[in-house]
Design a protein around this motif. Sequence first.
Motif, PDB file in Angstrom:
ATOM      1  N   TYR A  31       9.521   3.061   0.715  1.00  0.00           N
ATOM      2  CA  TYR A  31       8.397   3.623  -0.041  1.00  0.00           C
ATOM      3  C   TYR A  31       7.060   3.556   0.696  1.00  0.00           C
ATOM      4  N   THR A  32       6.881   2.609   1.603  1.00  0.00           N
ATOM      5  CA  THR A  32       5.600   2.502   2.318  1.00  0.00           C
ATOM      6  C   THR A  32       5.239   3.794   3.055  1.00  0.00           C
TER       7      THR A  32
ATOM      8  N   ILE B  59       5.848   6.719   2.095  1.00  0.00           N
ATOM      9  CA  ILE B  59       5.466   7.685   1.064  1.00  0.00           C
ATOM     10  C   ILE B  59       4.054   7.401   0.558  1.00  0.00           C
ATOM     11  N   ASP B  60       3.779   6.112   0.288  1.00  0.00           N
ATOM     12  CA  ASP B  60       2.455   5.721  -0.206  1.00  0.00           C
ATOM     13  C   ASP B  60       2.152   4.291   0.246  1.00  0.00           C
TER      14      ASP B  60
ATOM     15  N   SER C  63      -0.389   2.575  -0.026  1.00  0.00           N
ATOM     16  CA  SER C  63      -1.257   1.817  -0.932  1.00  0.00           C
ATOM     17  C   SER C  63      -0.468   1.016  -1.962  1.00  0.00           C
ATOM     18  N   VAL C  64       0.808   1.359  -2.138  1.00  0.00           N
ATOM     19  CA  VAL C  64       1.659   0.632  -3.096  1.00  0.00           C
ATOM     20  C   VAL C  64       2.279  -0.552  -2.369  1.00  0.00           C
TER      21      VAL C  64
ATOM     22  N   SER D  46       3.507  -2.907  -6.561  1.00  0.00           N
ATOM     23  CA  SER D  46       2.302  -2.304  -7.126  1.00  0.00           C
ATOM     24  C   SER D  46       1.629  -3.277  -8.080  1.00  0.00           C
TER      25      SER D  46
END
Length: 229
Positions: free
Chosen positions: A49-50, A52-53, A55-56, A73
């Motif tokens: 996921y990093t 992809i985003d 900031s999460v 998150s």
Amino acid sequence: MSEENYKQILGKLESKASLKQAIYRSTAEVFGQTKNILSKIATRLHADYTPIDPSVEVNYKENNQFEAQLKFSGDMLMLSMHSNVFNFDEAHSIFQSNYVKADKSLSYCGVIYVHNFLADSIKYNRLADEGSLIARILINKEKHFMVEGEGALGFLYEDFEANVITEEKLTDILERSILLCLNTDLLLPPFAQIKDVTLHQKQTMVAGSGYPTGKRLGYLFSSEIQQNS
């Protein structure tokens, strides 16, 4: 001390103390396995996921031998193992199973708790914030287990005799717990409920970075329902 009393003490140590030590060891082994699985889930989520985003934030942390956490998150999934061993109330349905009837010592269990807290509750040490117990895993000396919890975790693992600890089952329990966290939104309290505040309360809120906050799953375990009735 009379000889009869002393013999009874020795007998109780054999039937209770040694039993509880064996259950503690079994629970500690399962807890270690559970922490390893949670760490693997964290590593996989971070890797997938990093990109992809970024900031999460997704990370795993082991606080001590009895507690570990997964931050994803704004949520925190917290695992904790109780250091004591428990038995059930005499009226509990577990005593109706042939498995326990054949050996009553099998009803004694260690406990692993799965809680959901807001990540900010931990970050800002907001001690008044509330978390939610998502599930508890009950494990006996033979590593048979049952789960009490929310959603599907309230019925999928009810059969104490049939359920034996495996990596696959522990992974399923943890993944379902994460989904429960993600599916539970933080709801605003009614305006009238929070409109009156003392200066001391407001200063405390500022120091703690906000109003006392918590995620409520809106469920009761069967034991709580019976108490409320």
